[in-house]
Scaffold this active site. Structure first.
Site, short mmCIF file in Angstrom:
data_model
loop_
_atom_site.label_atom_id
_atom_site.label_comp_id
_atom_site.label_asym_id
_atom_site.label_seq_id
_atom_site.Cartn_x
_atom_site.Cartn_y
_atom_site.Cartn_z
N CYS A 1 0.82 -1.20 0.00
CA CYS A 1 0.00 0.00 0.00
C CYS A 1 0.87 1.27 0.00
O CYS A 1 1.69 1.46 -0.89
CB CYS A 1 -0.97 -0.05 1.19
SG CYS A 1 -2.44 0.97 1.00
N HIS A 2 0.71 2.13 0.99
CA HIS A 2 1.46 3.39 1.06
C HIS A 2 2.89 3.20 1.58
O HIS A 2 3.66 4.16 1.59
CB HIS A 2 0.73 4.38 1.98
CG HIS A 2 -0.52 4.94 1.39
ND1 HIS A 2 -1.71 4.25 1.38
CD2 HIS A 2 -0.76 6.12 0.78
CE1 HIS A 2 -2.64 5.00 0.80
NE2 HIS A 2 -2.10 6.13 0.42
#
Length: 184
Positions: free
Chosen positions: A106-107
């Site tokens: 993800c991030h």
């Protein structure tokens, strides 16, 4: 194999910590929660506070060479906090310099960008990081999971919580193969 799970004191997406953690433990690995300060971390379920977890080791008091691999869970705030901590960034960079496998979901790729380790690599992430990855010299792809072996180590990346099953299976396979190659 000892696997470091690096998080900031708050902001980690809980499922992106707990699912890979459980997968690693179920596969016989020792999962170790590493953070930038001692105590506990505050996990989140998107923007809502979730559970807290005890920190086992602190960046600056531990080193990459005491682990066989590194997992970077996401959450929007988690990697943003980590990338502002010089010791956390150096800890991540050390895994690449030592040729140890790294997995990010993800991030979490923001921390990789800050550690300057995406140049020449192909990776995936949450779509909003695409420009940051490209600006850092990486190639962004929209795939459920991507394994990149450019450089001395393998990097496993994934886009989002919906990809967790594939992410866990892939990083465990890669870590096992790399651990065998390193004699870990």
């Amino acid at each position: 194999m000892r696997i470091a799970f690096l998080t900031a004191p708050e902001g980690v997406e809980q499922v992106e910590l707990t699912e890979p953690w459980k997968a690693a433990v179920d596969a016989g690995h020792e999962a170790v929660l590493v953070s930038t300060r001692p105590g506990t971390i505050q996990a989140f379920d998107h923007l809502d506070k979730a559970d807290t977890f005890p920190v086992q080791e602190v960046v600056g008091e531990t080193s990459a060479d005491s682990f066989g691999g590194l997992v970077l869970p996401g959450g929007v705030a988690n990697p943003d906090f980590l990338r502002m901590d010089a010791k956390a960034v150096a800890f991540v960079r050390d895994f690449f310099e030592q040729g140890r496998p790294v997995a990010a979901i993800c991030h979490a790729s923001w921390t990789l960008v800050e550690a300057d380790v995406v140049r020449g690599r192909v990776l995936t992430s949450w779509p909003s990081l695409r420009t940051d990855i490209r600006n850092a010299g990486g190639t962004w792809v929209d795939e459920q999971v991507k394994v990149c072996d450019h450089g001395p180590n393998k990097l496993v990346t994934s886009r989002k919580p919906d990809d967790l099953k594939a992410f866990c299976e892939t990083f465990l396979d890669v870590f096992a193969a790399e651990g065998a190659a390193q004699g870990v």
